[in-house]
Every structure is written in structure tokens, then in C-alpha cells.
Motif scaffolding. Sequence first.
Motif, PDB file in Angstrom:
ATOM      1  N   VAL A  92       0.857  -1.195   0.000  1.00  0.00           N
ATOM      2  CA  VAL A  92       0.000   0.000   0.000  1.00  0.00           C
ATOM      3  C   VAL A  92       0.887   1.237   0.000  1.00  0.00           C
ATOM      4  O   VAL A  92       1.869   1.306   0.745  1.00  0.00           O
ATOM      5  N   ARG A  94       0.605   5.422   0.349  1.00  0.00           N
ATOM      6  CA  ARG A  94      -0.310   6.490   0.771  1.00  0.00           C
ATOM      7  C   ARG A  94       0.321   7.850   0.493  1.00  0.00           C
ATOM      8  O   ARG A  94       1.445   8.107   0.925  1.00  0.00           O
ATOM      9  N   ASN A  95      -0.461   8.695  -0.190  1.00  0.00           N
ATOM     10  CA  ASN A  95      -0.046  10.091  -0.392  1.00  0.00           C
ATOM     11  C   ASN A  95      -0.756  11.011   0.589  1.00  0.00           C
ATOM     12  O   ASN A  95      -0.205  12.025   1.005  1.00  0.00           O
ATOM     13  N   ALA A  97      -3.462  10.849   4.194  1.00  0.00           N
ATOM     14  CA  ALA A  97      -3.963   9.947   5.242  1.00  0.00           C
ATOM     15  C   ALA A  97      -5.480   9.812   5.185  1.00  0.00           C
ATOM     16  O   ALA A  97      -6.205  10.813   5.194  1.00  0.00           O
ATOM     17  N   THR A  98      -5.924   8.578   5.108  1.00  0.00           N
ATOM     18  CA  THR A  98      -7.347   8.256   5.271  1.00  0.00           C
ATOM     19  C   THR A  98      -7.424   6.750   5.507  1.00  0.00           C
ATOM     20  O   THR A  98      -6.407   6.056   5.450  1.00  0.00           O
ATOM     21  N   SER A 112      -0.768  15.043   4.598  1.00  0.00           N
ATOM     22  CA  SER A 112      -0.100  14.522   3.406  1.00  0.00           C
ATOM     23  C   SER A 112       1.258  13.939   3.770  1.00  0.00           C
ATOM     24  O   SER A 112       1.942  14.412   4.678  1.00  0.00           O
ATOM     25  N   ASN A 159       3.685   4.726  -8.115  1.00  0.00           N
ATOM     26  CA  ASN A 159       2.997   5.863  -7.497  1.00  0.00           C
ATOM     27  C   ASN A 159       3.259   7.144  -8.285  1.00  0.00           C
ATOM     28  O   ASN A 159       2.318   7.889  -8.600  1.00  0.00           O
ATOM     29  N   ASP A 175      -4.459   6.972  -2.059  1.00  0.00           N
ATOM     30  CA  ASP A 175      -3.692   5.763  -1.700  1.00  0.00           C
ATOM     31  C   ASP A 175      -4.105   4.630  -2.632  1.00  0.00           C
ATOM     32  O   ASP A 175      -5.073   4.759  -3.386  1.00  0.00           O
ATOM     33  N   LYS A 177      -3.385   0.023  -3.474  1.00  0.00           N
ATOM     34  CA  LYS A 177      -2.770  -1.262  -3.126  1.00  0.00           C
ATOM     35  C   LYS A 177      -2.251  -1.948  -4.384  1.00  0.00           C
ATOM     36  O   LYS A 177      -2.939  -1.960  -5.414  1.00  0.00           O
ATOM     37  N   CYS A 199      -7.778   1.661  -5.512  1.00  0.00           N
ATOM     38  CA  CYS A 199      -7.200   3.004  -5.316  1.00  0.00           C
ATOM     39  C   CYS A 199      -8.237   3.891  -4.639  1.00  0.00           C
ATOM     40  O   CYS A 199      -9.432   3.732  -4.878  1.00  0.00           O
ATOM     41  N   ARG A 200      -7.792   4.883  -3.870  1.00  0.00           N
ATOM     42  CA  ARG A 200      -8.700   5.958  -3.456  1.00  0.00           C
ATOM     43  C   ARG A 200      -8.427   7.158  -4.353  1.00  0.00           C
ATOM     44  O   ARG A 200      -7.275   7.625  -4.454  1.00  0.00           O
TER      45      ARG A 200
END
Length: 237
Positions: A92, A94-95, A97-98, A112, A159, A175, A177, A199-200
Motif C-alpha cells: 500500500v 499512501r499520499n 492519510a485516510t 499529506s 505511485n 492511496d 494497493k 485506489c482511493r
Amino acid sequence: MKAALLYEGKAKKVYQSSEDEHQLVLSYKNDATAFNGEKKSQFEGKGRLNNEISSLIFQRLHEAGISTHFIKRLDSTQQIVQKTSIIPLEVVIRNLATGSITKRLGIKEKVSFTPPLLELFYKDDALGDPLINDEHALLLTDITETELAEIKDKAKEVNAALQEIFQSIGIKLVDFKLEFGRNKDGEILLSDEVSPDTCRLWDIETNEKLDKDVFRQGTGDLITVYQEILNRLEVHV
Ligand code: UDP
């Protein structure tokens, strides 16, 4: 084109290709699951959307020089890929946070991460895909330390490439996976899928969620937002 069903996952069926022993046919299903399979539903058209989205993204990654398992899209719901043996890690990146990290570590929403934060999870449904460290990854899989470093570097390259692709269509890559697999020559390739399931994706201007969170949280129509991602990719990519 396809012979035996080798494996059925939550979102895809995996068939042996009848034309080449080193190729697979991935068939995208209409099923959506969340919370480790506790929430389930079906959406007419989801398989087609994810197949088309993931195919376009893998083509773009290929153009960016990133080696993946993707060979070609076969029809609306199926694609041909190189056969890889999947390394049981969920990588994973992450760019912002969530999701799980805000609950696990108390980090505030939308903080961030610079540089982007990489996490490893052990891909095991029965264990609920636990967060693991590098030493666990070496213990639990057959990858070497060098290969783990290679996987992390590739994930970071992916990414950077994905951020550029999504930025160009007005979307923040929050973010995602990734999964990696080893092909017949022992090469490690990006495998599985890259889609709004994995993806989010938030609209840059409105912060509207254009990914599986609309299903997880029951806040919108999955097909409408996945179609929006495909429309933007088709116009600009
Ligand atoms: N993700 C995924 N499959 C999983 C777990 C996570 O594709 O089994 C993706 C998820 O869509 C998100 C990112 O990985 O883009 C980070 O997910 P997170 O750890 O925040 O998990 P969640 O909050 O979804 O449980």
C-alpha cells in the motif's frame, strides 16, 4: 481462449489461456466486497468498467517503462496477462492519510505524506490481511531482501506514474494497493489490477470520492463514479 478455471477471487476469475501455457485470462466480475468480505453486492457493469480502467492504466504504466503482467484487453470484461505466481503481499502506498492508517495510528484525515508512505500487509483472508514489517515479509514469503527492495522501489515508481496520470484528469491519488508476482523467468512484475476497487481517487476540485469508498460507506452509486473515472481516462489518456 480460456481453458480451466484456476482460481476465483472476490473480484476476478483467473483462467488458464488455451493458447499459451504462460498466459492467463483474467475475467472481471460484477461483485463488490468490502470489510474483508463482510459487505457484498453486485453491480451490473462493474466487471466491464474495472477491466477497461485497469487495461488503460496498465498500458500507461507500460509506456512509462514499468513492467507489468498485462498483455492486452481481450473483450469487455476480460484481459490476457502473463502468468505470475503472486507474492502474498499487499503493498500500500499512501499520499494522503485516510482509511485504516487514521484509525491505527491516530493520524488526522488528509495529512499529506512526503515522501509517500509505504506499508506492507500479509495477503491472507483468514488472518484479515495484517500489517507486517520487512522481516515478517521475508519470513512469510519466498522473496529475498534484494527482491523486497526491488518491489518497494517499483511501487514508488508506480505511485509517481499514477499520480501524473490521475493529476492530468483532475484526480488526487490518495492511496492504493499493489500486488506483485514472479513470471516464468523469475522476473518480478506488477500484477493484479489497478482500478477504483484498489485506489482511493478524489476529485481535485470537489474532493468527491470516485472509488470503492462510495460502496464501503454507502455514500454514492458505484457504477456512476467508476464510469466517471473511465470517461476521464478515455478522454485524456
Ligand atoms: N486496499 C485494497 N485491498 C485491500 C485493502 C486495501 O485494494 O484488501 C486499498 C484500498 O482501496 C485503499 C488502500 O488499499 O486504496 C489503503 O487501504 P486501507 O489500508 O486504508 O484499508 P481500508 O481503510 O480500506 O480498510
